[in-house]
Motif scaffolding. Sequence first.
Motif, PDB file in Angstrom:
ATOM      1  N   CYS A 149       0.800  -1.230   0.000  1.00 53.87           N
ATOM      2  CA  CYS A 149       0.000   0.000   0.000  1.00 53.87           C
ATOM      3  C   CYS A 149       0.830   1.275   0.000  1.00 53.87           C
ATOM      4  O   CYS A 149       0.462   2.263  -0.639  1.00 53.87           O
ATOM      5  CB  CYS A 149      -0.937   0.017   1.207  1.00 53.87           C
ATOM      6  N   PHE A 150       1.943   1.271   0.731  1.00 53.37           N
ATOM      7  CA  PHE A 150       2.687   2.519   0.923  1.00 53.37           C
ATOM      8  C   PHE A 150       4.002   2.606   0.155  1.00 53.37           C
ATOM      9  O   PHE A 150       4.612   3.670   0.117  1.00 53.37           O
ATOM     10  CB  PHE A 150       2.928   2.756   2.414  1.00 53.37           C
ATOM     11  N   VAL A 151       4.452   1.499  -0.432  1.00 58.50           N
ATOM     12  CA  VAL A 151       5.710   1.537  -1.180  1.00 58.50           C
ATOM     13  C   VAL A 151       5.474   1.145  -2.641  1.00 58.50           C
ATOM     14  O   VAL A 151       5.785   1.909  -3.547  1.00 58.50           O
ATOM     15  CB  VAL A 151       6.779   0.616  -0.544  1.00 58.50           C
ATOM     16  N   GLN A 152       4.901  -0.023  -2.870  1.00 58.03           N
ATOM     17  CA  GLN A 152       4.734  -0.503  -4.238  1.00 58.03           C
ATOM     18  C   GLN A 152       3.679   0.281  -5.015  1.00 58.03           C
ATOM     19  O   GLN A 152       3.948   0.706  -6.138  1.00 58.03           O
ATOM     20  CB  GLN A 152       4.383  -1.993  -4.238  1.00 58.03           C
ATOM     21  N   GLN A 153       2.491   0.464  -4.465  1.00 60.76           N
ATOM     22  CA  GLN A 153       1.419   1.133  -5.199  1.00 60.76           C
ATOM     23  C   GLN A 153       1.762   2.581  -5.569  1.00 60.76           C
ATOM     24  O   GLN A 153       1.507   2.991  -6.697  1.00 60.76           O
ATOM     25  CB  GLN A 153       0.102   1.057  -4.433  1.00 60.76           C
ATOM     26  N   PRO A 154       2.355   3.357  -4.661  1.00 59.32           N
ATOM     27  CA  PRO A 154       2.740   4.717  -5.069  1.00 59.32           C
ATOM     28  C   PRO A 154       4.082   4.762  -5.807  1.00 59.32           C
ATOM     29  O   PRO A 154       4.581   5.832  -6.134  1.00 59.32           O
ATOM     30  CB  PRO A 154       2.815   5.488  -3.757  1.00 59.32           C
ATOM     31  N   SER A 155       4.674   3.595  -6.073  1.00 59.19           N
ATOM     32  CA  SER A 155       5.939   3.478  -6.818  1.00 59.19           C
ATOM     33  C   SER A 155       7.105   4.192  -6.146  1.00 59.19           C
ATOM     34  O   SER A 155       7.907   4.857  -6.808  1.00 59.19           O
ATOM     35  CB  SER A 155       5.769   3.980  -8.258  1.00 59.19           C
ATOM     36  N   LEU A 156       7.231   4.052  -4.832  1.00 61.97           N
ATOM     37  CA  LEU A 156       8.416   4.555  -4.148  1.00 61.97           C
ATOM     38  C   LEU A 156       9.547   3.556  -4.327  1.00 61.97           C
ATOM     39  O   LEU A 156       9.310   2.357  -4.488  1.00 61.97           O
ATOM     40  CB  LEU A 156       8.144   4.749  -2.651  1.00 61.97           C
ATOM     41  N   GLN A 157      10.761   4.031  -4.258  1.00 60.22           N
ATOM     42  CA  GLN A 157      11.932   3.167  -4.315  1.00 60.22           C
ATOM     43  C   GLN A 157      12.186   2.603  -2.921  1.00 60.22           C
ATOM     44  O   GLN A 157      11.865   3.236  -1.917  1.00 60.22           O
ATOM     45  CB  GLN A 157      13.171   3.957  -4.778  1.00 60.22           C
ATOM     46  N   ASP A 158      12.791   1.417  -2.860  1.00 56.80           N
ATOM     47  CA  ASP A 158      13.123   0.845  -1.554  1.00 56.80           C
ATOM     48  C   ASP A 158      14.063   1.749  -0.768  1.00 56.80           C
ATOM     49  O   ASP A 158      14.062   1.727   0.459  1.00 56.80           O
ATOM     50  CB  ASP A 158      13.735  -0.551  -1.713  1.00 56.80           C
TER      51      ASP A 158
END
Length: 148
Positions: A105-114
């Motif tokens: 929900c908070f990293v993959q969906q908004p396409s943030l980098q690890d």
Amino acid sequence: MLKAKILFVGPCESGKTVLANFLTESSDITEYSPTQGVRILEFENPHVTSNNKGTGCEFELWDCGGDAKFESCWPALMKDAHGVVIVFNADIPSHRKEMEMWYSCFVQQPSLQDTQCMLIAHHKPGSGDDKGSLSLCKETGISLPLLS
């Protein structure tokens, strides 16, 4: 001055508010009270640099309530976020199982980098859990930096 919006997310009773208060030097909380929606804490750090310039940074720490009833608000909270800190209580087995959902929900969906994320295993004082390291990769498939 630079500006950074950092979200603190994770299950209820994981310690997000305690960590946010510590980082912003806010008051201590003596009894548990679930965060309703979000609390925004602001502070400045004049020592943060960008491109070798001592410009400083204004931080907004968004202490997000972990109750699923706030899930409809999550997209609005994520808008313009520069980073996410996923906090969980390593002493509660269900929290470990929820990590994939929070990561999605908070990293993959908004396409943030690890590199824009951190995973913190928070232990309540006196829990007696001083194991040092904790590996979640086998359980969740998430390979973020883990601070325990």
